[in-house]
Design an enzyme around this catalytic site. Structure first.
Site, PDB file in Angstrom:
ATOM      1  N   GLU A  62     -36.318   7.788  -7.531  1.00  0.00           N
ATOM      2  CA  GLU A  62     -37.392   7.809  -8.528  1.00  0.00           C
ATOM      3  C   GLU A  62     -37.652   6.400  -9.047  1.00  0.00           C
ATOM      4  O   GLU A  62     -36.750   5.554  -9.060  1.00  0.00           O
ATOM      5  CB  GLU A  62     -36.983   8.703  -9.709  1.00  0.00           C
ATOM      6  CG  GLU A  62     -37.693  10.032  -9.776  1.00  0.00           C
ATOM      7  CD  GLU A  62     -39.175   9.928 -10.145  1.00  0.00           C
ATOM      8  OE1 GLU A  62     -39.862   8.958  -9.751  1.00  0.00           O
ATOM      9  OE2 GLU A  62     -39.658  10.841 -10.821  1.00  0.00           O
ATOM     10  N   ASP A  63     -38.871   6.170  -9.499  1.00  0.00           N
ATOM     11  CA  ASP A  63     -39.166   4.888 -10.134  1.00  0.00           C
ATOM     12  C   ASP A  63     -38.657   4.869 -11.573  1.00  0.00           C
ATOM     13  O   ASP A  63     -37.997   3.924 -11.993  1.00  0.00           O
ATOM     14  CB  ASP A  63     -40.677   4.580 -10.076  1.00  0.00           C
ATOM     15  CG  ASP A  63     -41.546   5.729 -10.580  1.00  0.00           C
ATOM     16  OD1 ASP A  63     -41.011   6.802 -10.930  1.00  0.00           O
ATOM     17  OD2 ASP A  63     -42.780   5.555 -10.623  1.00  0.00           O
ATOM     18  N   ASP A  97     -38.773   9.476 -17.641  1.00  0.00           N
ATOM     19  CA  ASP A  97     -39.349   9.401 -18.980  1.00  0.00           C
ATOM     20  C   ASP A  97     -38.983  10.686 -19.722  1.00  0.00           C
ATOM     21  O   ASP A  97     -37.932  10.784 -20.344  1.00  0.00           O
ATOM     22  CB  ASP A  97     -40.860   9.194 -18.840  1.00  0.00           C
ATOM     23  CG  ASP A  97     -41.551   8.987 -20.166  1.00  0.00           C
ATOM     24  OD1 ASP A  97     -40.883   9.044 -21.209  1.00  0.00           O
ATOM     25  OD2 ASP A  97     -42.784   8.775 -20.182  1.00  0.00           O
ATOM     26  N   PHE A 119     -44.719   1.547 -21.968  1.00  0.00           N
ATOM     27  CA  PHE A 119     -45.336   1.958 -20.719  1.00  0.00           C
ATOM     28  C   PHE A 119     -45.261   0.774 -19.767  1.00  0.00           C
ATOM     29  O   PHE A 119     -45.822  -0.282 -20.024  1.00  0.00           O
ATOM     30  CB  PHE A 119     -46.785   2.419 -20.907  1.00  0.00           C
ATOM     31  CG  PHE A 119     -47.268   3.172 -19.703  1.00  0.00           C
ATOM     32  CD1 PHE A 119     -46.934   4.508 -19.529  1.00  0.00           C
ATOM     33  CD2 PHE A 119     -48.005   2.530 -18.710  1.00  0.00           C
ATOM     34  CE1 PHE A 119     -47.331   5.210 -18.390  1.00  0.00           C
ATOM     35  CE2 PHE A 119     -48.406   3.218 -17.571  1.00  0.00           C
ATOM     36  CZ  PHE A 119     -48.072   4.559 -17.415  1.00  0.00           C
ATOM     37  N   ARG A 140     -49.573  -1.367  -9.133  1.00  0.00           N
ATOM     38  CA  ARG A 140     -48.414  -0.986  -8.308  1.00  0.00           C
ATOM     39  C   ARG A 140     -47.928  -2.138  -7.433  1.00  0.00           C
ATOM     40  O   ARG A 140     -46.766  -2.210  -7.071  1.00  0.00           O
ATOM     41  CB  ARG A 140     -48.773   0.167  -7.358  1.00  0.00           C
ATOM     42  CG  ARG A 140     -48.957   1.504  -8.001  1.00  0.00           C
ATOM     43  CD  ARG A 140     -48.936   2.597  -6.937  1.00  0.00           C
ATOM     44  NE  ARG A 140     -49.590   3.809  -7.388  1.00  0.00           N
ATOM     45  CZ  ARG A 140     -49.002   4.750  -8.119  1.00  0.00           C
ATOM     46  NH1 ARG A 140     -47.748   4.602  -8.496  1.00  0.00           N
ATOM     47  NH2 ARG A 140     -49.653   5.830  -8.482  1.00  0.00           N
TER      48      ARG A 140
HETATM   49  P1  IMP Z   1     -41.167  12.332 -16.462  1.00  0.00           P
HETATM   50  O1  IMP Z   1     -41.473  13.544 -15.623  1.00  0.00           O
HETATM   51  O2  IMP Z   1     -41.754  12.418 -17.840  1.00  0.00           O
HETATM   52  O3  IMP Z   1     -39.708  11.946 -16.468  1.00  0.00           O
HETATM   53  O4  IMP Z   1     -41.964  11.136 -15.846  1.00  0.00           O
HETATM   54  C1  IMP Z   1     -41.633  10.674 -14.628  1.00  0.00           C
HETATM   55  C2  IMP Z   1     -42.812  10.090 -13.882  1.00  0.00           C
HETATM   56  O5  IMP Z   1     -43.859   9.652 -14.754  1.00  0.00           O
HETATM   57  C3  IMP Z   1     -42.336   8.883 -13.169  1.00  0.00           C
HETATM   58  O6  IMP Z   1     -41.960   9.209 -11.855  1.00  0.00           O
HETATM   59  C4  IMP Z   1     -43.537   7.958 -13.192  1.00  0.00           C
HETATM   60  O7  IMP Z   1     -44.328   8.182 -12.057  1.00  0.00           O
HETATM   61  C5  IMP Z   1     -44.297   8.345 -14.430  1.00  0.00           C
HETATM   62  N1  IMP Z   1     -43.983   7.432 -15.558  1.00  0.00           N
HETATM   63  C6  IMP Z   1     -43.172   7.668 -16.612  1.00  0.00           C
HETATM   64  N2  IMP Z   1     -43.100   6.606 -17.441  1.00  0.00           N
HETATM   65  C7  IMP Z   1     -43.885   5.653 -16.889  1.00  0.00           C
HETATM   66  C8  IMP Z   1     -44.195   4.285 -17.258  1.00  0.00           C
HETATM   67  O8  IMP Z   1     -43.745   3.713 -18.265  1.00  0.00           O
HETATM   68  N3  IMP Z   1     -45.045   3.631 -16.412  1.00  0.00           N
HETATM   69  C9  IMP Z   1     -45.562   4.185 -15.279  1.00  0.00           C
HETATM   70  N4  IMP Z   1     -45.279   5.447 -14.898  1.00  0.00           N
HETATM   71  C10 IMP Z   1     -44.453   6.177 -15.695  1.00  0.00           C
HETATM   72 MG    MG Z   2     -43.126   8.903 -10.207  1.00  0.00          MG
END
Ligand code: IMP
Ligand code: MG
Length: 170
Positions: free
Chosen positions: A97-98, A101, A147, A160
């Site tokens: 994963e990148d 959040d 962000f 990206r």
């Molecule tokens: P989650 O499901 O809320 O944990 O979010 C995960 C996904 O949301 C990540 O795989 C990212 O693609 C995107 N994401 C969450 N935070 C950021 C950020 O700060 N910048 C860019 N993409 C984000």
């Molecule tokens: Mg993602």
């Protein structure tokens, strides 16, 4: 458009990925190791991590989306392009994963992959905002709750391509 302010420079990212590669190599017994990249955000991280892990790995991808064009998760995670059971079954699967959040993406992925009868299922994320208790076996950086963009991460499809991770000017 103003350039994002650097939070993690390209050399810092490269150094940490080199460390992670060694840690992952030592963590797994012999046997098939699959790197399952979550598109699109993980594409650059996966490409560098695969080269930092010394053993051969199988590369797979899955697409997840929840953000649309904003900076807040919609809460609904859409998954597509799930690898076949044959490609993952009986193997050590490491989800790449990148960023974590709110943790929704990983929760959803876990429930979908649970039925794939993998030898193990773990997560390696480059960034973790630590807002939720979502466990990841391997983490690059615990990051501030900004962000972030660059090195695969986007804002509405932009940024990206950047070789570093930065914060959008507010
Ligand atoms: P989650 O499901 O809320 O944990 O979010 C995960 C996904 O949301 C990540 O795989 C990212 O693609 C995107 N994401 C969450 N935070 C950021 C950020 O700060 N910048 C860019 N993409 C984000
Ligand atoms: Mg993602």
């Amino acid at each position: 458009m103003q350039a994002p302010r650097v939070v993690y420079s390209a050399p810092e990212i490269a150094h940490r990925i080199h460390e992670l590669g060694g840690i992952i190599d030592r963590a797994y017994p012999q046997g098939d190791l699959v790197l399952l990249g979550v598109l699109k955000g993980s594409f650059m991280f996966l490409a560098d991590l695969a080269r930092a892990i010394r053993r051969p790995t199988q590369i797979e991808f899955i697409q997840a989306s929840s953000y649309g064009a904003g900076t807040e998760s919609s809460g609904t995670v859409n998954l597509s392009g799930l690898p076949t059971r044959e490609s993952l079954g009986g193997k050590h699967v490491l989800v790449i994963e990148d960023i974590v959040d709110g943790g929704n993406t990983l929760k959803r992925l876990n429930s979908v992959l649970a039925s794939h009868l993998t030898a193990s299922l773990e997560v390696c994320t480059l960034l973790h905002k630590r807002k939720v208790a979502t466990e990841t076996r391997f983490t690059g950086f615990s990051c501030p709750d900004y962000f972030l963009v660059g090195y695969g991460l986007d804002y509405a499809g932009a940024y990206r391509h950047l070789p570093y991770i930065g914060r959008l000017p507010s």
